[in-house]
Each structure stands twice: as C-alpha cells, then as structure tokens.
Enzyme design. Structure first.
Site, PDB file in Angstrom:
ATOM      1  N   LYS A  83       0.854  -1.193   0.000  1.00 20.20           N
ATOM      2  CA  LYS A  83       0.000   0.000   0.000  1.00 20.20           C
ATOM      3  C   LYS A  83       0.887   1.240   0.000  1.00 20.20           C
ATOM      4  CE  LYS A  83      -4.426   0.791   2.235  1.00 20.20           C
ATOM      5  NZ  LYS A  83      -5.090   0.780   3.524  1.00 20.20           N
TER       6      LYS A  83
HETATM    7  C1  E4P Z   1      -8.199   1.926   3.463  1.00 19.22           C
HETATM    8  O1  E4P Z   1      -7.555   1.042   2.999  1.00 19.22           O
HETATM    9  C2  E4P Z   1      -8.088   2.436   4.822  1.00 19.22           C
HETATM   10  O2  E4P Z   1      -7.454   1.474   5.624  1.00 19.22           O
HETATM   11  C3  E4P Z   1      -9.391   2.719   5.473  1.00 19.22           C
HETATM   12  O3  E4P Z   1     -10.481   2.301   4.686  1.00 19.22           O
HETATM   13  C4  E4P Z   1      -9.493   4.051   6.091  1.00 19.22           C
HETATM   14  O4  E4P Z   1     -10.764   4.154   6.670  1.00 19.22           O
HETATM   15  P1  E4P Z   1     -11.153   5.043   7.914  1.00 19.22           P
HETATM   16  O5  E4P Z   1     -11.573   6.360   7.398  1.00 19.22           O
HETATM   17  O6  E4P Z   1     -12.304   4.285   8.536  1.00 19.22           O
HETATM   18  O7  E4P Z   1      -9.959   5.102   8.819  1.00 19.22           O
END
Ligand code: E4P
Length: 219
Positions: A83
């Site tokens: 990522k």
């Molecule tokens: C995406 O891969 C992130 O890990 C995640 O969806 C972020 O979401 P949040 O806004 O609930 O922290």
C-alpha cells in the site's frame, strides 16, 4: 463484489473469514498501531488466515525507501500487496514496484484525477476514501461513481477498493457505483447482517410454530 475487511485484529478477521465472506484484508499504519503488535508478524498471520490480497502500507515518504520497504513487505508472503500513499513520490514507487511484478494499492485517493494517475502508473488497486471525503463535505460516493465510470470507459484494469466505509449504506453505495471491492471495518460488516424486520419475521415464525406444535423439534 468482493469484500475485504479493514482491520488487523486477528479475532475479527477469523470471525468473518470463517463465514467465507472475506476476500482480502487491508491495513494501514493506524490499524496496525491499534493492535500494538509487530507489523511483519501480524501481516504474515493474516496471510495465513485469508487466502487473498493482504495490503500492508509503507512508512517512508520518499520513492527510493518506499520501493525498498515495498520489496521487503512483498517478500513476506505471495499474497502481500504494497500500500502506497497517493503522492508524487508514491507514484514513482508504484511504477518501480510494478516493473518488479509487485502488486500495489494506492491509498488516500480523494478524486478521479488521483485515481487516473495511480492507474496510469500501474497500480493494481486504488483506494478512494469515501467516508473521509464526506467528513470534509465532499461527496465520497459521487467521487467513487466518477472513478468507476471513467475506469469502465477506458477499460482500465486497476481495481477499485471503496475505502473508509462507515455504514452498510456506504457499502451499498459502493456496490451501486460498480466498485470492484469494498474494504469494510468489522463493526460495519457486523451491521450488514442485521435488519429489524428479519428479527420480527423470525420471532413470528417461532411463535406460530410453538403455538401450534408446542416443543416439537426437527432433531
Ligand atoms: C483503506 O484502505 C483504509 O485502511 C481505510 O479504509 C481508512 O478508513 P477510515 O476512514 O475508517 O480510517
């Protein structure tokens, strides 16, 4: 539509994976920090629980170190996806990791321009943040719809992971937008099982049965 679970909590992953409804897992530095365990150890355990793409995020902000970190993360398990944050340095790293055959998930996407750039660089996945867009009075689902439409017009192979899902309504919105995947937090996934009318209907069936048949059972 594929469901990823957006957590590094092994109990949460196991509970949902045992139901056969988890196609992959996404994490980010906040999610890993919440569990307070070693990154590599946690990600390898997750890879052994779910046979699908497992995203682990780099920590560096410069392309050279991102590539090094990404290469290391990818070496931990065949299902690891690296990522990478949506920055110019991140996009440089995505290009280099793609050339090495390493899968990438470009994260913190907030508009279609960013999604197009990431796809162009060879990202395997893009992660538009829907809930966090709504937090700043943008329409997360409108953004997701736009990305999805554009990717279909040009037959772009990069898969869309609808991220920052807050409620089942977000997941339905992501499905309607044609998102390939939604990455869903555990609490939100739990809510997707429930409807008040389901409870009312089941209770009604059981009352009717008991009234007519008493304690009669199948087994
Ligand atoms: C995406 O891969 C992130 O890990 C995640 O969806 C972020 O979401 P949040 O806004 O609930 O922290």
């Amino acid at each position: 539509m594929k469901f990823f679970i957006d957590t590094a909590n092994l109990d949460e992953i196991k509970e949902m994976a045992d139901l056969g409804i988890v196609d992959g897992v996404t994490t980010n530095p906040s999610i890993i920090a919440r569990e307070g365990k070693d990154l590599k150890e946690t990600l390898i355990k997750i890879c052994n629980m779910v046979d699908g793409p497992i995203s682990g995020e780099v920590l560096a902000m410069d392309a050279e170190t991102m590539v090094k970190e990404g290469t290391e993360i990818a070496s931990w398990h065949k299902n690891m996806v690296v990522k990478i944050p949506m920055t110019q340095e991140g996009i440089k790293a995505v290009g280099e990791l793609s050339k090495k055959g390493i899968k990438t998930n470009v994260t913190t996407i907030y508009d279609a321009a960013q999604a197009l750039i990431a796809a162009k660089a060879g990202a395997t996945y893009v992660s538009p943040f829907v809930g966090r867009s709504d937090d700043v009075l943008m329409s997360g689902l409108a953004m997701l719809n736009q990305i999805s439409r554009i990717f279909r017009i040009y037959n772009i192979k990069t898969e869309i992971i609808a991220a920052s899902m807050r409620t089942p309504a977000y997941v339905i919105g992501a499905a309607e937008a044609g998102s390939d995947i939604a990455t869903i937090p555990y609490d939100c996934m739990k809510k997707m099982f429930w409807h008040p009318m389901t409870d009312v209907s089941i209770d009604g069936f059981m009352i009717d049965w008991k009234n007519a048949m008493g304690d009669k059972k199948i087994l």
